[in-house]
Write a protein that holds these residues in place. Sequence first.
Motif, PDB file in Angstrom:
ATOM      1  N   THR A 155       0.830  -1.203   0.000  1.00  0.00           N
ATOM      2  CA  THR A 155       0.000   0.000   0.000  1.00  0.00           C
ATOM      3  C   THR A 155       0.864   1.252   0.000  1.00  0.00           C
ATOM      4  N   PRO A 156       0.426   2.289  -0.707  1.00  0.00           N
ATOM      5  CA  PRO A 156       1.120   3.581  -0.636  1.00  0.00           C
ATOM      6  C   PRO A 156       0.636   4.430   0.534  1.00  0.00           C
ATOM      7  N   LEU A 157      -0.387   3.950   1.256  1.00  0.00           N
ATOM      8  CA  LEU A 157      -0.981   4.739   2.333  1.00  0.00           C
ATOM      9  C   LEU A 157      -0.058   4.822   3.536  1.00  0.00           C
ATOM     10  N   THR A 158      -0.165   5.933   4.253  1.00  0.00           N
ATOM     11  CA  THR A 158       0.575   6.133   5.493  1.00  0.00           C
ATOM     12  C   THR A 158      -0.405   6.350   6.636  1.00  0.00           C
ATOM     13  N   LEU A 159       0.102   6.262   7.845  1.00  0.00           N
ATOM     14  CA  LEU A 159      -0.706   6.502   9.045  1.00  0.00           C
ATOM     15  C   LEU A 159      -0.022   7.592   9.854  1.00  0.00           C
ATOM     16  N   ASP A 160      -0.735   8.691  10.052  1.00  0.00           N
ATOM     17  CA  ASP A 160      -0.173   9.789  10.830  1.00  0.00           C
ATOM     18  C   ASP A 160      -0.329   9.523  12.317  1.00  0.00           C
ATOM     19  N   VAL A 161       0.648   9.935  13.089  1.00  0.00           N
ATOM     20  CA  VAL A 161       0.625   9.715  14.535  1.00  0.00           C
ATOM     21  C   VAL A 161      -0.602  10.379  15.165  1.00  0.00           C
ATOM     22  N   ALA A 162      -0.997  11.532  14.647  1.00  0.00           N
ATOM     23  CA  ALA A 162      -2.179  12.215  15.191  1.00  0.00           C
ATOM     24  C   ALA A 162      -3.437  11.372  14.978  1.00  0.00           C
ATOM     25  N   THR A 163      -3.545  10.722  13.813  1.00  0.00           N
ATOM     26  CA  THR A 163      -4.675   9.839  13.546  1.00  0.00           C
ATOM     27  C   THR A 163      -4.637   8.619  14.452  1.00  0.00           C
ATOM     28  N   LEU A 164      -3.443   8.061  14.639  1.00  0.00           N
ATOM     29  CA  LEU A 164      -3.301   6.913  15.543  1.00  0.00           C
ATOM     30  C   LEU A 164      -3.739   7.271  16.952  1.00  0.00           C
ATOM     31  N   ARG A 276       2.550  -1.681  22.294  1.00  0.00           N
ATOM     32  CA  ARG A 276       2.576  -0.854  23.506  1.00  0.00           C
ATOM     33  C   ARG A 276       1.903   0.487  23.239  1.00  0.00           C
ATOM     34  N   ALA A 277       0.809   0.433  22.497  1.00  0.00           N
ATOM     35  CA  ALA A 277       0.179   1.653  22.002  1.00  0.00           C
ATOM     36  C   ALA A 277      -0.732   2.279  23.055  1.00  0.00           C
ATOM     37  N   ARG A 278      -0.424   3.490  23.388  1.00  0.00           N
ATOM     38  CA  ARG A 278      -1.247   4.337  24.240  1.00  0.00           C
ATOM     39  C   ARG A 278      -1.323   5.702  23.586  1.00  0.00           C
ATOM     40  N   VAL A 279      -2.276   6.516  23.968  1.00  0.00           N
ATOM     41  CA  VAL A 279      -2.340   7.870  23.430  1.00  0.00           C
ATOM     42  C   VAL A 279      -1.056   8.601  23.809  1.00  0.00           C
ATOM     43  N   GLY A 280      -0.334   9.042  22.817  1.00  0.00           N
ATOM     44  CA  GLY A 280       0.896   9.802  23.061  1.00  0.00           C
ATOM     45  C   GLY A 280       2.162   8.971  23.067  1.00  0.00           C
ATOM     46  N   ARG A 281       2.057   7.636  22.975  1.00  0.00           N
ATOM     47  CA  ARG A 281       3.281   6.826  22.935  1.00  0.00           C
ATOM     48  C   ARG A 281       2.992   5.469  22.301  1.00  0.00           C
ATOM     49  N   HIS A 282       3.992   4.932  21.614  1.00  0.00           N
ATOM     50  CA  HIS A 282       3.870   3.636  20.942  1.00  0.00           C
ATOM     51  C   HIS A 282       5.243   3.213  20.453  1.00  0.00           C
ATOM     52  N   LEU A 283       5.350   1.976  19.995  1.00  0.00           N
ATOM     53  CA  LEU A 283       6.572   1.439  19.412  1.00  0.00           C
ATOM     54  C   LEU A 283       6.226   0.840  18.048  1.00  0.00           C
ATOM     55  N   VAL A 284       6.914   1.282  17.004  1.00  0.00           N
ATOM     56  CA  VAL A 284       6.715   0.752  15.657  1.00  0.00           C
ATOM     57  C   VAL A 284       7.801  -0.287  15.392  1.00  0.00           C
ATOM     58  N   TYR A 285       7.400  -1.525  15.097  1.00  0.00           N
ATOM     59  CA  TYR A 285       8.340  -2.628  14.946  1.00  0.00           C
ATOM     60  C   TYR A 285       8.656  -2.966  13.491  1.00  0.00           C
ATOM     61  N   SER A 286       7.751  -2.693  12.583  1.00  0.00           N
ATOM     62  CA  SER A 286       7.974  -3.090  11.192  1.00  0.00           C
ATOM     63  C   SER A 286       7.408  -2.043  10.241  1.00  0.00           C
ATOM     64  N   HIS A 287       8.033  -1.919   9.088  1.00  0.00           N
ATOM     65  CA  HIS A 287       7.629  -0.980   8.042  1.00  0.00           C
ATOM     66  C   HIS A 287       7.359   0.426   8.604  1.00  0.00           C
ATOM     67  N   PRO A 288       8.333   1.000   9.321  1.00  0.00           N
ATOM     68  CA  PRO A 288       8.126   2.309   9.950  1.00  0.00           C
ATOM     69  C   PRO A 288       8.000   3.459   8.951  1.00  0.00           C
ATOM     70  N   GLN A 289       8.372   3.235   7.697  1.00  0.00           N
ATOM     71  CA  GLN A 289       8.282   4.295   6.691  1.00  0.00           C
ATOM     72  C   GLN A 289       6.841   4.722   6.429  1.00  0.00           C
ATOM     73  N   ARG A 290       5.879   3.904   6.861  1.00  0.00           N
ATOM     74  CA  ARG A 290       4.464   4.251   6.660  1.00  0.00           C
ATOM     75  C   ARG A 290       3.926   5.188   7.736  1.00  0.00           C
ATOM     76  N   ILE A 291       4.681   5.430   8.779  1.00  0.00           N
ATOM     77  CA  ILE A 291       4.223   6.284   9.882  1.00  0.00           C
ATOM     78  C   ILE A 291       4.723   7.707   9.647  1.00  0.00           C
ATOM     79  N   THR A 292       3.800   8.665   9.689  1.00  0.00           N
ATOM     80  CA  THR A 292       4.149  10.063   9.485  1.00  0.00           C
ATOM     81  C   THR A 292       3.825  10.867  10.741  1.00  0.00           C
TER      82      THR A 292
END
Length: 296
Positions: A155-164, A276-292
Amino acid sequence: MPDSFEADFDPVEIFRVPLGNGPEAPQLSLTRARRAATTTARVIDHEGLPRDVHVPGEHALTLYLDRRELVTLMTLGQAPEALVMGYLRTQNLIGALTDLEAVHVDWATNSCAIVTRDPAAHDPAARMARRTVTTGCGQGTMFGDWLADLVPVSTPLTLDVATLDLALGRILALDTIYKLSGSVHGCALLRNEADAPLLYHVEDVGRHNAVDSISGLMWLDEEIGADKIFYTTGRLTSEMVMKAAQLGVPFLVSRSGLTRMGLMLAERLGITLICRARVGRHLVYSHPQRITRSTP
């Protein structure tokens, strides 16, 4: 001890869902057989005082595919028809929703009658001959060669931290069974849009059941996974990653952790794992280029 073991379900309601447009479109006959989420139990606390607490349900549901016993699932019973459809889908036992004529849950007998339009074409024996015992609680078995059937998610789609963070906030604000009684897992599906709208939220005694229920709802509503975010309270094992890939969802989020095989498969199958996802903190383990990270 529980106060009562009386029936906690209403009389069965049956309705029909058109599977397509036009008067000739096939219809699927479904029950609506939701059970009460909890019962009460009298306990003695640490001070020796009695009090009443909520206890989540756990019910055996035996699936019969064209009158052949298939499997028994242990479930909370909040979305049993969606669970059954999702189970058939994720196990590749049914190829299309239009193959099904009826999914009828009957809690009086703890059974679900699944009727296909062509029973001869849906003999599950060959696929069920090979099985894998998984780490999933309650179900713990996958049939067939899953990896051979999976296509990596691209996918070319990304996920913004604010949306997460907005998505996590929406889930946190839900009035859940877990908040009332604990002892259950929850899964949610949200659109990957700026306001992160929530599509489904399902709780069950096992995270795999909750995933399968959402899979069934997606199938029924013809929802694709490419523009979605999938959230679970449980750990991200190989089974969870494979189910996300099967649904075509590129973003898999958990408030818990992951396993080594889950991570290896996520890299291979194109799934972005966020743990370990909480509002304001998380850990990205794979394909981090999709996170903006948008600029305020």
